[in-house]
Design a protein around this motif. Structure first.
Motif, PDB file in Angstrom:
ATOM      1  N   UNK A   1       0.856  -1.177   0.000  1.00 50.31           N
ATOM      2  CA  UNK A   1       0.000   0.000   0.000  1.00 50.31           C
ATOM      3  C   UNK A   1       0.897   1.233   0.000  1.00 50.31           C
ATOM      4  N   UNK A   2       0.940   1.931  -1.132  1.00 52.95           N
ATOM      5  CA  UNK A   2       1.773   3.142  -1.238  1.00 52.95           C
ATOM      6  C   UNK A   2       3.209   2.893  -0.768  1.00 52.95           C
ATOM      7  N   UNK A   3       3.811   1.855  -1.314  1.00 55.70           N
ATOM      8  CA  UNK A   3       5.207   1.468  -1.020  1.00 55.70           C
ATOM      9  C   UNK A   3       5.392   0.849   0.361  1.00 55.70           C
ATOM     10  N   UNK A   4       4.305   0.720   1.123  1.00 55.50           N
ATOM     11  CA  UNK A   4       4.389   0.152   2.465  1.00 55.50           C
ATOM     12  C   UNK A   4       3.889  -1.294   2.448  1.00 55.50           C
ATOM     13  N   UNK A   5       4.632  -2.159   3.120  1.00 52.65           N
ATOM     14  CA  UNK A   5       4.231  -3.556   3.234  1.00 52.65           C
ATOM     15  C   UNK A   5       3.002  -3.675   4.130  1.00 52.65           C
ATOM     16  N   UNK A   6       2.072  -4.508   3.710  1.00 56.41           N
ATOM     17  CA  UNK A   6       0.893  -4.794   4.528  1.00 56.41           C
ATOM     18  C   UNK A   6       0.773  -6.303   4.679  1.00 56.41           C
ATOM     19  N   UNK A   7       0.457  -6.744   5.885  1.00 58.02           N
ATOM     20  CA  UNK A   7       0.283  -8.175   6.143  1.00 58.02           C
ATOM     21  C   UNK A   7      -1.163  -8.421   6.552  1.00 58.02           C
ATOM     22  N   UNK A   8      -1.757  -9.434   6.000  1.00 57.43           N
ATOM     23  CA  UNK A   8      -3.150  -9.741   6.319  1.00 57.43           C
ATOM     24  C   UNK A   8      -3.234 -10.520   7.627  1.00 57.43           C
ATOM     25  N   UNK A   9      -4.432 -10.528   8.198  1.00 54.73           N
ATOM     26  CA  UNK A   9      -4.665 -11.321   9.407  1.00 54.73           C
ATOM     27  C   UNK A   9      -4.440 -12.798   9.117  1.00 54.73           C
ATOM     28  N   UNK A  10      -4.871 -13.255   7.947  1.00 57.69           N
ATOM     29  CA  UNK A  10      -4.682 -14.661   7.577  1.00 57.69           C
ATOM     30  C   UNK A  10      -3.195 -15.017   7.518  1.00 57.69           C
ATOM     31  N   UNK A  11      -2.379 -14.081   7.044  1.00 58.97           N
ATOM     32  CA  UNK A  11      -0.930 -14.336   7.002  1.00 58.97           C
ATOM     33  C   UNK A  11      -0.377 -14.501   8.411  1.00 58.97           C
ATOM     34  N   UNK A  12      -0.843 -13.684   9.337  1.00 60.56           N
ATOM     35  CA  UNK A  12      -0.380 -13.795  10.725  1.00 60.56           C
ATOM     36  C   UNK A  12      -0.788 -15.139  11.332  1.00 60.56           C
ATOM     37  N   UNK A  13      -2.018 -15.559  11.071  1.00 60.99           N
ATOM     38  CA  UNK A  13      -2.488 -16.847  11.592  1.00 60.99           C
ATOM     39  C   UNK A  13      -1.655 -17.982  11.003  1.00 60.99           C
ATOM     40  N   UNK A  14      -1.421 -17.933   9.709  1.00 62.38           N
ATOM     41  CA  UNK A  14      -0.629 -18.957   9.030  1.00 62.38           C
ATOM     42  C   UNK A  14       0.790 -18.987   9.594  1.00 62.38           C
ATOM     43  N   UNK A  15       1.376 -17.823   9.810  1.00 62.41           N
ATOM     44  CA  UNK A  15       2.739 -17.761  10.332  1.00 62.41           C
ATOM     45  C   UNK A  15       2.801 -18.243  11.770  1.00 62.41           C
ATOM     46  N   UNK A  16       1.814 -17.878  12.566  1.00 62.16           N
ATOM     47  CA  UNK A  16       1.772 -18.373  13.949  1.00 62.16           C
ATOM     48  C   UNK A  16       1.679 -19.892  13.973  1.00 62.16           C
ATOM     49  N   UNK A  17       0.797 -20.462  13.165  1.00 63.47           N
ATOM     50  CA  UNK A  17       0.632 -21.919  13.137  1.00 63.47           C
ATOM     51  C   UNK A  17       1.928 -22.602  12.711  1.00 63.47           C
ATOM     52  N   UNK A  18       2.617 -22.006  11.745  1.00 61.00           N
ATOM     53  CA  UNK A  18       3.897 -22.549  11.285  1.00 61.00           C
ATOM     54  C   UNK A  18       4.943 -22.505  12.401  1.00 61.00           C
ATOM     55  N   UNK A  19       5.078 -21.345  13.030  1.00 59.52           N
ATOM     56  CA  UNK A  19       6.061 -21.180  14.104  1.00 59.52           C
ATOM     57  C   UNK A  19       5.746 -22.116  15.268  1.00 59.52           C
ATOM     58  N   UNK A  20       4.485 -22.148  15.657  1.00 57.93           N
ATOM     59  CA  UNK A  20       4.068 -22.983  16.783  1.00 57.93           C
ATOM     60  C   UNK A  20       4.330 -24.462  16.515  1.00 57.93           C
ATOM     61  N   UNK A  21       3.936 -24.942  15.345  1.00 59.56           N
ATOM     62  CA  UNK A  21       4.105 -26.366  15.037  1.00 59.56           C
ATOM     63  C   UNK A  21       5.584 -26.735  14.938  1.00 59.56           C
ATOM     64  N   UNK A  22       6.415 -25.843  14.406  1.00 60.28           N
ATOM     65  CA  UNK A  22       7.849 -26.127  14.277  1.00 60.28           C
ATOM     66  C   UNK A  22       8.507 -26.231  15.649  1.00 60.28           C
ATOM     67  N   UNK A  23       8.171 -25.315  16.540  1.00 61.34           N
ATOM     68  CA  UNK A  23       8.717 -25.354  17.900  1.00 61.34           C
ATOM     69  C   UNK A  23       8.232 -26.608  18.622  1.00 61.34           C
ATOM     70  N   UNK A  24       6.955 -26.917  18.471  1.00 60.64           N
ATOM     71  CA  UNK A  24       6.389 -28.071  19.177  1.00 60.64           C
ATOM     72  C   UNK A  24       7.001 -29.391  18.683  1.00 60.64           C
ATOM     73  N   UNK A  25       7.352 -29.467  17.409  1.00 55.44           N
ATOM     74  CA  UNK A  25       7.998 -30.676  16.901  1.00 55.44           C
ATOM     75  C   UNK A  25       9.337 -30.915  17.589  1.00 55.44           C
ATOM     76  N   UNK A  26      10.110 -29.838  17.758  1.00 55.35           N
ATOM     77  CA  UNK A  26      11.387 -29.969  18.465  1.00 55.35           C
ATOM     78  C   UNK A  26      11.151 -30.327  19.927  1.00 55.35           C
ATOM     79  N   UNK A  27      10.184 -29.702  20.563  1.00 53.69           N
ATOM     80  CA  UNK A  27       9.899 -30.009  21.966  1.00 53.69           C
ATOM     81  C   UNK A  27       9.450 -31.450  22.130  1.00 53.69           C
TER      82      UNK A  27
END
Length: 220
Positions: A183-209
């Motif tokens: 948006x006008x040269x500024x990066x914008x992240x959607x709510x869905x992207x945040x949810x997807x990234x959280x799920x990815x981060x959470x599952x990756x950490x939990x696999x190691x744990x």
């Protein structure tokens, strides 16, 4: 699900205990983010409309684009940095615990790789000698998150202020339709992207744990 035996054998110094709490808290915050953003935007509009009562509409119509675009973007964008840091710090603490359990003199910070996650993999495989590593899918997705995080952390989301190589990387990510936009040269992240990234981060950490808990607490 953690077995009762594993839970009873769990070391109180095991960082996974606090990491699981942090994952839960951040997940709950994310669940409430959209409603929170809506509340902030509505409050802003009510205040601005009241202050501009009697003023011609064209003189304050900018407040609607601020409420629809700028406020949500500014609130959501830093959350990518939070998720990146959650992964970075959680894995670091887990591997430092592994270092103590395996009585290794070499620490995580002593290992250098092409990226953060490749350094972690080197330590996991060659120092701790775990039969575990973050696979190529995890490495690829974390590489994408890293590029988004760097844009936010180093240029406050201003894509045009980045060098051509980094800018091109971001443009390619935006074109992949994964929840990023410009948006006008500024990066914008959607709510869905945040949810997807959280799920990815959470599952990756939990696999190691899961691997570490089975290794250290299941059979002791």
């Amino acid at each position: 699900m953690v077995s009762l035996k594993r839970f009873m054998n769990m070391d109180i110094n095991y960082p996974g205990i606090n990491i699981k709490v942090e994952l839960s808290v951040i997940g709950e915050y994310l669940n409430e983010m959209e409603s929170g953003i809506n509340a902030v935007c509505n409050s802003y509009l009510e205040r601005e409309e009241k202050e501009n009562e009697g003023v011609p509409h064209y003189e304050y119509q900018h407040i609607y684009s601020i409420a629809e675009q700028e406020i949500p973007r500014i609130i959501k964008m830093p959350f990518v940095v939070t998720l990146y840091t959650l992964f970075e710090n959680s894995v670091f603490e887990l591997l430092r615990y592994g270092q103590n359990k395996e009585h290794k003199k070499i620490g995580v910070k002593d290992i250098r790789g092409k990226s953060l996650i490749s350094s972690y993999n080197k330590y996991i495989q060659h120092i701790l000698e775990y039969k575990f590593c973050f696979d190529q899918g995890v490495m690829s997705e974390f590489s994408q998150v890293t590029k988004v995080r760097n844009c936010i952390a180093h240029s406050n989301g201003n894509i045009e202020s980045m060098n051509d190589s980094l800018k091109n990387d971001l443009v390619k990510l935006i074109e992949m339709d994964i929840g990023l936009s410009q948006i006008n040269s500024q990066l914008d992240v959607s709510y869905d992207y945040l949810v997807k990234t959280y799920n990815f981060v959470s599952s990756s950490i939990r696999e190691l744990m899961e691997y570490m808990e089975e290794r250290y607490f299941e059979n002791t």
